[in-house]
Scaffold this motif. Structure first.
Motif, short mmCIF file in Angstrom:
data_model
loop_
_atom_site.label_atom_id
_atom_site.label_comp_id
_atom_site.label_asym_id
_atom_site.label_seq_id
_atom_site.Cartn_x
_atom_site.Cartn_y
_atom_site.Cartn_z
N UNK A 115 0.82 -1.21 0.00
CA UNK A 115 0.00 0.00 0.00
C UNK A 115 0.85 1.25 0.00
N UNK A 116 1.96 1.20 0.72
CA UNK A 116 2.86 2.35 0.78
C UNK A 116 3.49 2.63 -0.59
N UNK A 117 3.91 1.57 -1.27
CA UNK A 117 4.46 1.72 -2.62
C UNK A 117 3.40 2.33 -3.54
N UNK A 161 -3.61 -5.67 -5.39
CA UNK A 161 -2.84 -6.93 -5.37
C UNK A 161 -3.68 -8.09 -5.91
N UNK A 162 -3.00 -9.02 -6.58
CA UNK A 162 -3.69 -10.17 -7.17
C UNK A 162 -2.99 -11.47 -6.77
N UNK A 163 -3.77 -12.38 -6.17
CA UNK A 163 -3.25 -13.70 -5.84
C UNK A 163 -2.81 -13.82 -4.40
N UNK A 164 -2.87 -15.04 -3.90
CA UNK A 164 -2.50 -15.31 -2.51
C UNK A 164 -1.32 -16.27 -2.40
N UNK A 165 -0.70 -16.57 -3.53
CA UNK A 165 0.49 -17.44 -3.50
C UNK A 165 1.73 -16.58 -3.30
N UNK A 166 2.86 -17.22 -3.09
CA UNK A 166 4.09 -16.47 -2.91
C UNK A 166 4.12 -15.74 -1.59
N UNK A 170 4.88 -10.15 -3.98
CA UNK A 170 4.49 -10.96 -5.14
C UNK A 170 3.12 -10.59 -5.74
N UNK A 171 2.09 -10.28 -4.93
CA UNK A 171 0.77 -10.01 -5.51
C UNK A 171 0.68 -8.75 -6.38
N UNK A 183 2.02 -13.49 -7.35
CA UNK A 183 1.07 -13.94 -6.34
C UNK A 183 0.02 -14.90 -6.87
N UNK A 184 -0.13 -14.96 -8.20
CA UNK A 184 -1.08 -15.88 -8.83
C UNK A 184 -0.39 -17.10 -9.43
#
Length: 208
Positions: A115-117, A161-166, A170-171, A183-184
């Motif tokens: 979020x900061x980025x 953000x996308x995905x919950x992997x990694x 990553x997301x 993240x996907x």
């Protein structure tokens, strides 16, 4: 790249046996263990051994990786592998860079860090969203010998953000040539193209 220069004969080989992964990050330890599978190594983490986390006072990824690897090798009496990695955003002058984990605060909350980025990029609406991940690996022995390797992968940042992997950033990282984020991505596919996979391929070619 080796800590002893670029001459292949200077590189020390890693023998089968115990290897300490100098990290308390479970996601990172799992990823590294998968990359080392089938190499005859009994992988244990610094967290498993209750080793303290040294203060990362280096000014580069390589310096911080070496600092962590030396500390773990000294305290455990075993060879130790450390990774220092991070996200470098072009429009932010390379930040968060070596401070990637620290942008998550004391609890290393990467949702906060992402979020900061995004907040900083949103303040520059016309800025490019180009970014890259860097991974520096340092392999240290208890006698003080160190070898190091550095990998990189380029991409762009997405939001939300996308995905919950990694793990980590990553997301929000979309590697060049792909339409899914880290993240996907399943771990084997990510390891094929990631900064960590790049550094590991260099290391495996050199020390095994």
């Amino acid at each position: 790249m080796s800590g002893e220069g670029n001459e292949p004969q200077a590189i020390r080989k890693l023998q089968p046996g115990k290897l300490v992964i100098a990290s308390h990050n479970a996601g990172k330890v799992r990823e590294i263990a998968a990359l080392l599978e089938g190499r005859g190594l009994d992988v244990i983490s610094a967290g498993d051994l209750d080793l303290p986390e040294p203060e990362e006072t280096g000014t580069t990824f390589v310096m911080n990786a070496e600092l962590k690897a030396r500390a773990a090798a000294d305290l455990s009496g075993l060879p130790a592998l450390a990774d220092d990695s991070g996200l470098c955003v072009d429009a932010l002058g390379g930040d968060p860079g070596i401070f990637s984990a620290r942008w998550g605060g004391e609890n290393k909350d990467f949702n906060h860090a992402m979020g900061l980025v995004e907040d900083k990029l949103a303040a520059q609406p016309d800025a490019p969203r180009d970014a890259h991940f860097v991974c520096a690996l340092a392999l240290a022995w208890p006698d003080g010998h160190v070898e190091w390797f550095e990998g990189r992968v380029d991409g762009t940042l997405v939001w939300p953000p996308r995905g919950t992997k990694g793990h980590g950033y990553d997301p929000v990282f979309l590697p060049i040539g792909y339409d899914i984020t880290f993240g996907e991505m399943d771990e084997p596919a990510k390891n094929e193209i990631s900064h960590r996979g790049d550094a590991f391929r260099q290391m495996v070619a050199a020390v095994f």
